[in-house]
Write an enzyme that holds these catalytic residues in place. Structure first.
Site, PDB file in Angstrom:
ATOM      1  N   GLY A  12       0.895  -1.131   0.022  1.00 27.97           N
ATOM      2  CA  GLY A  12       0.017   0.129  -0.008  1.00 27.97           C
ATOM      3  C   GLY A  12       0.818   1.323  -0.079  1.00 27.97           C
ATOM      4  O   GLY A  12       0.492   2.144   0.577  1.00 27.97           O
ATOM      5  N   ALA A  18       1.174   4.852   4.175  1.00 26.86           N
ATOM      6  CA  ALA A  18       2.484   4.921   3.863  1.00 26.86           C
ATOM      7  C   ALA A  18       3.301   6.223   3.777  1.00 26.86           C
ATOM      8  O   ALA A  18       3.947   6.407   4.213  1.00 26.86           O
ATOM      9  CB  ALA A  18       2.532   4.065   2.907  1.00 26.86           C
ATOM     10  N   TYR A 178      -0.533   5.302  19.250  1.00 32.54           N
ATOM     11  CA  TYR A 178      -0.474   5.992  20.721  1.00 32.54           C
ATOM     12  C   TYR A 178       0.433   5.472  21.771  1.00 32.54           C
ATOM     13  O   TYR A 178       1.036   6.226  22.510  1.00 32.54           O
ATOM     14  CB  TYR A 178      -1.983   6.358  21.197  1.00 32.54           C
ATOM     15  N   LYS A 181       3.845   7.041  21.232  1.00 30.39           N
ATOM     16  CA  LYS A 181       3.859   8.622  21.942  1.00 30.39           C
ATOM     17  C   LYS A 181       4.728   8.449  23.092  1.00 30.39           C
ATOM     18  O   LYS A 181       4.745   7.902  24.124  1.00 30.39           O
ATOM     19  CB  LYS A 181       2.555   9.121  22.212  1.00 30.39           C
ATOM     20  N   HIS A 239      -7.113   4.194  21.155  1.00 24.53           N
ATOM     21  CA  HIS A 239      -5.741   5.318  21.741  1.00 24.53           C
ATOM     22  C   HIS A 239      -6.229   5.512  23.130  1.00 24.53           C
ATOM     23  O   HIS A 239      -5.513   5.142  23.988  1.00 24.53           O
ATOM     24  CB  HIS A 239      -5.928   6.429  20.892  1.00 24.53           C
ATOM     25  N   LYS A 339      -5.697  18.731  21.505  1.00 24.69           N
ATOM     26  CA  LYS A 339      -4.945  18.424  22.910  1.00 24.69           C
ATOM     27  C   LYS A 339      -5.264  16.993  23.145  1.00 24.69           C
ATOM     28  O   LYS A 339      -6.398  16.664  23.144  1.00 24.69           O
ATOM     29  CB  LYS A 339      -5.578  19.359  23.757  1.00 24.69           C
ATOM     30  N   ARG A 459     -16.349  24.034  21.977  1.00 27.52           N
ATOM     31  CA  ARG A 459     -16.076  23.084  23.054  1.00 27.52           C
ATOM     32  C   ARG A 459     -16.645  21.578  22.963  1.00 27.52           C
ATOM     33  O   ARG A 459     -16.178  20.601  23.785  1.00 27.52           O
ATOM     34  CB  ARG A 459     -16.032  23.690  24.413  1.00 27.52           C
TER      35      ARG A 459
HETATM   36  C1  BG6 Z   1      -5.896   8.098  13.833  1.00 29.78           C
HETATM   37  C2  BG6 Z   1      -7.388   8.433  13.790  1.00 29.78           C
HETATM   38  O1  BG6 Z   1      -5.616   6.786  14.704  1.00 29.78           O
HETATM   39  O2  BG6 Z   1      -5.479   9.035  15.094  1.00 29.78           O
HETATM   40  C3  BG6 Z   1      -7.687   9.604  13.340  1.00 29.78           C
HETATM   41  O3  BG6 Z   1      -7.695   7.316  12.510  1.00 29.78           O
HETATM   42  C4  BG6 Z   1      -7.041  10.954  14.141  1.00 29.78           C
HETATM   43  O4  BG6 Z   1      -8.914  10.053  13.013  1.00 29.78           O
HETATM   44  C5  BG6 Z   1      -5.489  10.259  14.600  1.00 29.78           C
HETATM   45  O5  BG6 Z   1      -6.971  12.071  13.650  1.00 29.78           O
HETATM   46  C6  BG6 Z   1      -4.893  11.410  15.674  1.00 29.78           C
HETATM   47  O6  BG6 Z   1      -3.557  10.867  15.938  1.00 29.78           O
HETATM   48  P1  BG6 Z   1      -2.507  11.948  16.289  1.00 29.78           P
HETATM   49  O7  BG6 Z   1      -1.472  11.485  16.406  1.00 29.78           O
HETATM   50  O8  BG6 Z   1      -2.458  13.224  15.355  1.00 29.78           O
HETATM   51  O9  BG6 Z   1      -3.050  12.403  17.669  1.00 29.78           O
END
Ligand code: BG6
Length: 479
Positions: A12, A18, A178, A181, A239, A339, A459
């Site tokens: 892909g 990618a 996540y 991170k 996440h 955020k 918000r």
């Molecule tokens: C992805 C989602 O997994 O994570 C997206 O599919 C989202 O919708 C993104 O925008 C957010 O990731 P980050 O690293 O930009 O916070």
């Protein structure tokens, strides 16, 4: 030792994932000398294109900030090659096999890392083709896969079964970016390397925990994909739940992948499915000034769609450490700011010595401007005995000189090159995650829960403040 020289095959290779994530991360690793310079990278996709066009895809989102970056790029491109082919044709994968063998011979690689940057519809057919044509005895095979892992418990189990028939759990690396991170990786150290946090990390001291994800952008051209999934499947079930498990799990025996993941699964298994009263959903409409479109204005979104672009839910962990402590997860698109943060709010101090006290909070800002800060009560300087809420503030930009936070994908690809599964999602973990969310998702999909409209850039929907207050969160009157 699980470290092997890998040939990286990106399937892909001209797609969004990618070009936006995989290649920039590989380049980031290369220029920082984390990628063995002998590594060969082969792109594979359906589009016929020459090397120059392929390089155009690779560099599309690579940011060149320094002279070293500019020097490194042409060398990196030399490691990359491209081959087109269908996703279900053995003969195309055999041509790919010849190419892999050729580069293996030159580099001496002993492992193959297949990065599946593919839509779910072709997922199993590609995995099958790889198994039939590119699976070689004596060579280590690793497969990186990414969400969506199904739509619910049933479809996720089907996918797990189909994939499990082809590859072993040891060979599969399920990405939740996540987990790559910086601040998410920091959670283990904060919790288990600090006695002052460790000893208060439980229901006796903590009142509630909020994990919040906010984005300013809407679905921005991804409406078609997004509409099928909605914000809970897109962000919350993966996440935010991953962050929750790292906050809530018991200390693992070691940092080894299975020890860590055993504890994560355990904590997920203590969470009952989300109750209907513990969810609030929203969908964005046009911005107040009319400049930003509403979700339903996206031409790829079906008319009248009730897919939520915002959700708040509350989860409870029924174990000794956490019983009674609400974990409030909130996420949304098209909001007032970008955020991600974790807010751990402590209980009130007992006694009546002081008035006007705010609760202690530990706030971990995942992004942007990575920080950990602790809200404490302090004496206002001067002759009185007035209390004032203050921050013990560990902002990364001021604490660490020229701090460079690695991209999540760099961290995870490096882990997979090194054969380290600790930051990847195990099959039973995924199963437990779906068990928590599937019933409420079915209720939402049936249209039984109406999303509350909120304006693009606001918000979020009305009622969120009351929702978090109902679960114990107290906004400080000294803030
Ligand atoms: C992805 C989602 O997994 O994570 C997206 O599919 C989202 O919708 C993104 O925008 C957010 O990731 P980050 O690293 O930009 O916070």
């Amino acid at each position: 030792d699980k470290k092997h020289l890998c040939t990286v095959i990106v399937l892909g290779a001209s797609g969004d994932l990618a070009t936006k994530k995989t290649f920039p991360a590989l380049f980031g690793l290369y220029k920082n000398h984390y990628l063995d310079p002998k590594t060969q990278i082969i792109g594979y996709a359906r589009t016929k294109m020459d090397k120059a066009t392929f390089e155009g895809h690779i560099v599309k989102y690579i940011k060149l900030k320094t002279d070293e970056d500019r020097e490194a790029l042409p060398k990196f491109l030399k490691l990359c090659s491209y081959q087109d082919g269908q996703y279900d044709k053995d003969q195309d994968f055999q041509v790919l096999e010849k190419e892999i063998e050729k580069v293996e011979k030159a580099s001496g690689a002993t492992a193959r890392l297949f990065y599946m940057a593919l839509p779910p519809s072709v997922f199993i057919s590609v995995a099958t083709s790889i198994k039939h044509n590119n699976y070689k005895k004596g060579v280590i095979t690793r497969l990186i896969v990414e969400k969506p892992f199904g739509m619910d418990l049933e479809s996720s189990r089907k996918l797990a079964k189909d994939l499990g028939a082809l590859f072993t759990e040891e060979e599969i690396y399920r990405i939740d970016h996540y987990l790559g991170k910086e601040m998410v990786k920091n959670l283990m150290i904060l919790r288990f390397a600090n006695v002052i946090f460790g000893s208060v990390w439980n229901r006796h001291s903590i009142d509630n925990i909020q994990i919040t994800f906010k984005e300013k952008i809407g679905t921005a051209g991804r409406g078609g994909y997004f509409n099928e999934f909605g914000i809970i499947r897109d962000v919350m079930q993966n996440h935010l739940l991953q962050i929750l498990t790292l906050i809530a799990m018991e200390p693992p025996v070691s940092l080894g992948a299975e020890d860590v993941r055993d504890e994560k699964v355990k904590v997920l298994r203590y969470i009952p499915p989300i109750a209907k009263g513990d969810v609030l959903t929203g969908q964005y409409t046009k911005s107040k000034d009319g400049k930003e479109p509403g979700y339903l204005d996206d031409p790829t979104v079906p008319k009248g769609s009730k897919t939520p672009t915002y959700a708040a839910t509350t989860l409870f962990i029924q174990n000794e450490r956490w019983t009674g402590v609400p974990f409030i997860l909130k996420c949304g698109k098209a909001l007032d700011q970008q955020k991600t943060e974790i807010r751990i709010q402590f209980k009130e101090v007992s006694g009546h010595m002081f008035t006007n006290l705010a609760r202690n909070e530990i706030v971990i800002r995942v992004q942007p401007n990575e920080a950990v800060y602790v809200k404490i009560m302090n004496k206002e300087p001067g002759l009185g005995m007035k209390t004032v809420i203050s921050d013990l503030d560990l902002s990364y930009s001021s604490r660490f000189d020229n701090v460079v936070i690695p991209e999540a994908y760099e961290s995870l690809i490096l882990d997979s090159l090194n054969g380290d599964h600790s930051n990847f999602v195990r099959d039973d973990e995924l199963d437990a995650a779906w068990k928590i969310f599937t019933p409420i998702l079915k209720t939402i999909d049936s249209g039984e829960i109406e999303p509350i409209p909120y304006a693009f850039g606001s918000r979020g929907p009305h009622g969120v403040t009351e929702f978090v207050a109902k679960h114990g969160y107290e906004r400080s009157n000294q803030e």
